[in-house]
Write an enzyme that holds these catalytic residues in place. Sequence first.
Site, PDB file in Angstrom:
ATOM      1  N   CYS A   2       4.278   7.140  -9.767  1.00 45.03           N
ATOM      2  CA  CYS A   2       5.056   8.109 -10.503  1.00 45.03           C
ATOM      3  C   CYS A   2       6.352   8.414  -9.748  1.00 45.03           C
ATOM      4  O   CYS A   2       6.372   8.519  -8.540  1.00 45.03           O
ATOM      5  CB  CYS A   2       4.330   9.423 -10.739  1.00 45.03           C
ATOM      6  SG  CYS A   2       2.825   9.243 -11.687  1.00 45.03           S
ATOM      7  N   ARG A  27       8.022   2.749  -9.389  1.00 42.63           N
ATOM      8  CA  ARG A  27       6.904   3.598  -8.965  1.00 42.63           C
ATOM      9  C   ARG A  27       5.863   3.777 -10.056  1.00 42.63           C
ATOM     10  O   ARG A  27       4.786   4.352  -9.822  1.00 42.63           O
ATOM     11  CB  ARG A  27       7.429   4.983  -8.561  1.00 42.63           C
ATOM     12  CG  ARG A  27       8.444   4.962  -7.462  1.00 42.63           C
ATOM     13  CD  ARG A  27       8.917   6.356  -7.152  1.00 42.63           C
ATOM     14  NE  ARG A  27       7.859   7.143  -6.554  1.00 42.63           N
ATOM     15  CZ  ARG A  27       7.581   7.165  -5.262  1.00 42.63           C
ATOM     16  NH1 ARG A  27       8.282   6.451  -4.427  1.00 42.63           N
ATOM     17  NH2 ARG A  27       6.598   7.909  -4.797  1.00 42.63           N
ATOM     18  N   TRP A  75       2.739   6.427 -13.613  1.00 47.63           N
ATOM     19  CA  TRP A  75       1.695   5.435 -13.355  1.00 47.63           C
ATOM     20  C   TRP A  75       0.393   6.194 -13.552  1.00 47.63           C
ATOM     21  O   TRP A  75       0.052   7.077 -12.770  1.00 47.63           O
ATOM     22  CB  TRP A  75       1.811   4.898 -11.923  1.00 47.63           C
ATOM     23  CG  TRP A  75       0.868   3.776 -11.623  1.00 47.63           C
ATOM     24  CD1 TRP A  75       1.083   2.450 -11.850  1.00 47.63           C
ATOM     25  CD2 TRP A  75      -0.427   3.870 -11.021  1.00 47.63           C
ATOM     26  NE1 TRP A  75      -0.003   1.716 -11.436  1.00 47.63           N
ATOM     27  CE2 TRP A  75      -0.939   2.557 -10.922  1.00 47.63           C
ATOM     28  CE3 TRP A  75      -1.214   4.928 -10.551  1.00 47.63           C
ATOM     29  CZ2 TRP A  75      -2.188   2.271 -10.378  1.00 47.63           C
ATOM     30  CZ3 TRP A  75      -2.459   4.647 -10.014  1.00 47.63           C
ATOM     31  CH2 TRP A  75      -2.932   3.328  -9.934  1.00 47.63           C
ATOM     32  N   ASN A 101       4.149  14.282  -9.201  1.00 44.65           N
ATOM     33  CA  ASN A 101       3.673  13.026  -8.617  1.00 44.65           C
ATOM     34  C   ASN A 101       2.593  13.404  -7.621  1.00 44.65           C
ATOM     35  O   ASN A 101       2.831  14.199  -6.718  1.00 44.65           O
ATOM     36  CB  ASN A 101       4.824  12.305  -7.905  1.00 44.65           C
ATOM     37  CG  ASN A 101       4.337  11.113  -7.094  1.00 44.65           C
ATOM     38  OD1 ASN A 101       3.342  10.480  -7.450  1.00 44.65           O
ATOM     39  ND2 ASN A 101       5.019  10.810  -6.014  1.00 44.65           N
ATOM     40  N   GLY A 102       1.396  12.837  -7.780  1.00 40.82           N
ATOM     41  CA  GLY A 102       0.290  13.159  -6.883  1.00 40.82           C
ATOM     42  C   GLY A 102      -0.961  13.380  -7.694  1.00 40.82           C
ATOM     43  O   GLY A 102      -1.035  12.968  -8.861  1.00 40.82           O
ATOM     44  N   GLU A 481      -1.487 -13.677   2.395  1.00 33.03           N
ATOM     45  CA  GLU A 481      -0.286 -13.119   1.768  1.00 33.03           C
ATOM     46  C   GLU A 481       0.186 -14.003   0.610  1.00 33.03           C
ATOM     47  O   GLU A 481       0.568 -13.505  -0.455  1.00 33.03           O
ATOM     48  CB  GLU A 481       0.817 -12.951   2.831  1.00 33.03           C
ATOM     49  CG  GLU A 481       2.157 -12.483   2.325  1.00 33.03           C
ATOM     50  CD  GLU A 481       2.118 -11.126   1.618  1.00 33.03           C
ATOM     51  OE1 GLU A 481       1.081 -10.457   1.625  1.00 33.03           O
ATOM     52  OE2 GLU A 481       3.153 -10.750   1.036  1.00 33.03           O
ATOM     53  N   LYS A 485       0.582 -12.815  -3.217  1.00 36.37           N
ATOM     54  CA  LYS A 485       1.893 -12.900  -3.877  1.00 36.37           C
ATOM     55  C   LYS A 485       1.759 -13.588  -5.236  1.00 36.37           C
ATOM     56  O   LYS A 485       2.262 -13.122  -6.233  1.00 36.37           O
ATOM     57  CB  LYS A 485       2.815 -13.710  -2.971  1.00 36.37           C
ATOM     58  CG  LYS A 485       4.159 -13.330  -2.612  1.00 36.37           C
ATOM     59  CD  LYS A 485       4.600 -12.032  -2.124  1.00 36.37           C
ATOM     60  CE  LYS A 485       3.886 -10.787  -2.444  1.00 36.37           C
ATOM     61  NZ  LYS A 485       3.906  -9.758  -1.447  1.00 36.37           N
ATOM     62  N   GLU A 488      -0.590 -11.405  -7.853  1.00 40.04           N
ATOM     63  CA  GLU A 488      -0.155 -10.097  -8.350  1.00 40.04           C
ATOM     64  C   GLU A 488       0.989 -10.200  -9.366  1.00 40.04           C
ATOM     65  O   GLU A 488       1.123  -9.334 -10.220  1.00 40.04           O
ATOM     66  CB  GLU A 488       0.223  -9.153  -7.199  1.00 40.04           C
ATOM     67  CG  GLU A 488       1.459  -9.555  -6.431  1.00 40.04           C
ATOM     68  CD  GLU A 488       1.788  -8.594  -5.302  1.00 40.04           C
ATOM     69  OE1 GLU A 488       1.511  -7.403  -5.430  1.00 40.04           O
ATOM     70  OE2 GLU A 488       2.365  -9.054  -4.293  1.00 40.04           O
ATOM     71  N   HIS A 504     -18.816 -23.423   3.135  1.00 44.69           N
ATOM     72  CA  HIS A 504     -19.988 -22.546   3.188  1.00 44.69           C
ATOM     73  C   HIS A 504     -20.217 -21.849   1.853  1.00 44.69           C
ATOM     74  O   HIS A 504     -20.880 -20.814   1.805  1.00 44.69           O
ATOM     75  CB  HIS A 504     -19.844 -21.551   4.336  1.00 44.69           C
ATOM     76  CG  HIS A 504     -19.808 -22.232   5.671  1.00 44.69           C
ATOM     77  ND1 HIS A 504     -20.926 -22.770   6.263  1.00 44.69           N
ATOM     78  CD2 HIS A 504     -18.765 -22.538   6.487  1.00 44.69           C
ATOM     79  CE1 HIS A 504     -20.588 -23.353   7.406  1.00 44.69           C
ATOM     80  NE2 HIS A 504     -19.268 -23.223   7.561  1.00 44.69           N
ATOM     81  N   LYS A 603       4.783   0.437  -6.971  1.00 47.34           N
ATOM     82  CA  LYS A 603       5.087   0.444  -5.547  1.00 47.34           C
ATOM     83  C   LYS A 603       4.803   1.851  -5.025  1.00 47.34           C
ATOM     84  O   LYS A 603       4.818   2.797  -5.775  1.00 47.34           O
ATOM     85  CB  LYS A 603       6.572   0.111  -5.365  1.00 47.34           C
ATOM     86  CG  LYS A 603       6.839  -0.661  -4.090  1.00 47.34           C
ATOM     87  CD  LYS A 603       8.196  -1.254  -4.103  1.00 47.34           C
ATOM     88  CE  LYS A 603       8.477  -1.941  -2.787  1.00 47.34           C
ATOM     89  NZ  LYS A 603       7.737  -3.197  -2.611  1.00 47.34           N
TER      90      LYS A 603
END
Length: 608
Positions: A2, A27, A75, A101-102, A481, A485, A488, A504, A603
Amino acid sequence: MCGIVGFTGVIPAAPVLLEGLARLEYRGYDSAGIAVFQNHKILIKKACGRLKTLCDLISNGINYDSPTGIGHTRWATHGKPSDDNAHPHRSQDGSFAIVHNGIIENYAMLKRQLQEKGYQFSSETDTEVVAHLLQDNYNGDLFDTIVRTLQMLEGSYALGILNVDHPDELYAVRKSSPLIVGTSNQGNMIASDIPAILPLTRKVYYLNDNEIVRLTKNSVEIFDLQHHLLDRAVTTIDWDVSAAEKGGYEHFMIKEIMEQPKALRDTITPRIKNGQIHLDGIEIDQALLQNIQRINIIACGSAYHVGVVAKYVIEELCRIPVFAEIASEFRYSNPIVDENSLVIIISQSGETADTLAALREAKARGATILSIVNVVGSSIANESKNVLYTWAGPEISVATTKAYSTQLALMYLIALYIAQRLGRVDDTQTSNLLAQIAALPDKVEQILKLAPKIETLAQRYAYLEHAYFIGRNLDYAVALEASLKLKEISYIHSEAYAAGELKHGTISLIEDGTFVAGLACVKRLVAKTMSNIKEVKARGAEVLLLTCEDYDIHSDEVDHILTIPSTHELLMPSLEVVPLQLLGYYVAKARNCDIDKPRNLAKSVTVE
Ligand code: F6R
């Protein structure tokens, strides 16, 4: 998670708010809204979907002349994306409008109490309780009303608050969620992050937890909860507006990939002077280093992957056990951390809720904290005695690239610095490594020239359903990584595996045409990794090999090969990650994905 903005000044607020929201959309982007004053009332306009839907709905705000307002891009946490759940939320009588936001952790209990008093809720959000509580607590004294409301809340919040009786004022408050104040002669502004204020000003005030700010068109007053006026210096941001714009690139992600040589130079160069490492005056006690039993590196996502690389590097150079840990696991693990521990925290945003909580946990147990952060003045930076900033500039794309690379560069410097202080490396080793670290930006620049080749290759992989990235040791750390990448942003299912571990269990998934990227950049392990690559080839895999140009590998052993220049073995991850970032980007592009705003992500993850 947010983004919030608020403005009060001498120009109409709505365009400023919408411009600010556009710069905070990274965000959260499932709905957006603004509130402004109109005819002595608060007018709220909001819409489910991207900010553009709202902008179209209100003709970019050109018909509102109110100089004061608040805005939000969401978000979803409580309640699905919808018009009703979008912010701003209003109190029942319409006298208050807020953006948040929170997370209000005790919202269910507060909601019940308010419902018993007759308040009706029009959303499923936790935020709406705050709007009703403000109305319920209102006694004409706005500051007092806000404080009494905050005292009832548990959780995290950055709030922007409008009240009909105070149309020329904007109040805001923060606790464990980011919030800054920008100031200019056109007006004053609150925002969750710096890019939002850059079109207006580069002058900011940073707020601490439990501070309330009152903005008017020509004043910014910061108070503690006891209503004491606090003295706060203005800081000038040295990013310019273009740093947070695409600058001709199709996506922020590719712009940020291409910016890596500069970001690396900015991060590395000031820290190497006359052949010595200078770490911004951080204080790590020599006695602590002598007695140190372990180093914990704590982070989330890609920042955690930096920690995995660093584990190999620090253990190799310093011979100290290193534990790279995921923050959300660390914080609830009753961790073995005490006064003899060095805890390294890594975070681009400096606001990741789990990482911040892990930092507090480690601090409470007496550990020495060293944080690597990109956003100046962020919560993690504020709460850490020792901070090293990555000078990557603003990172807007949700998928990190330049922050990862600069975090890694700093980890190399830290590892070498500790090794030097403990006498575990001699002068020749140190100067050799430092020279190679200093040469990384140029080598990354060279590797970026592979972009057209990788774009062509990516067309082949556009229809993949599954992908596997395998490697050993540092190559495995980079595989983690590379796999994240790709998955996502392209939504291809992908896994990273230690090459020797595949047999295995997971090798049973390899069949004709399965895509496997083999990473073979750690020279002493190339032959071992190549054996594992042969095992998957024998089972029909289509293999893309990433290796160094001076290793002796026959290209007919694999389907496709990418080669990069070499450097010191420990530094290879800095180089090998770059073509893999490009691969993820171009595959996602070939699949027409929304690269900078992947579904379900945001983000700066300020919820746990
Ligand atoms: C992936 C990505 C995330 C972040 C993670 C931590 O591309 O960007 O995995 O690395 O959310 O974020 P920060 O570094 O802000 O703590």
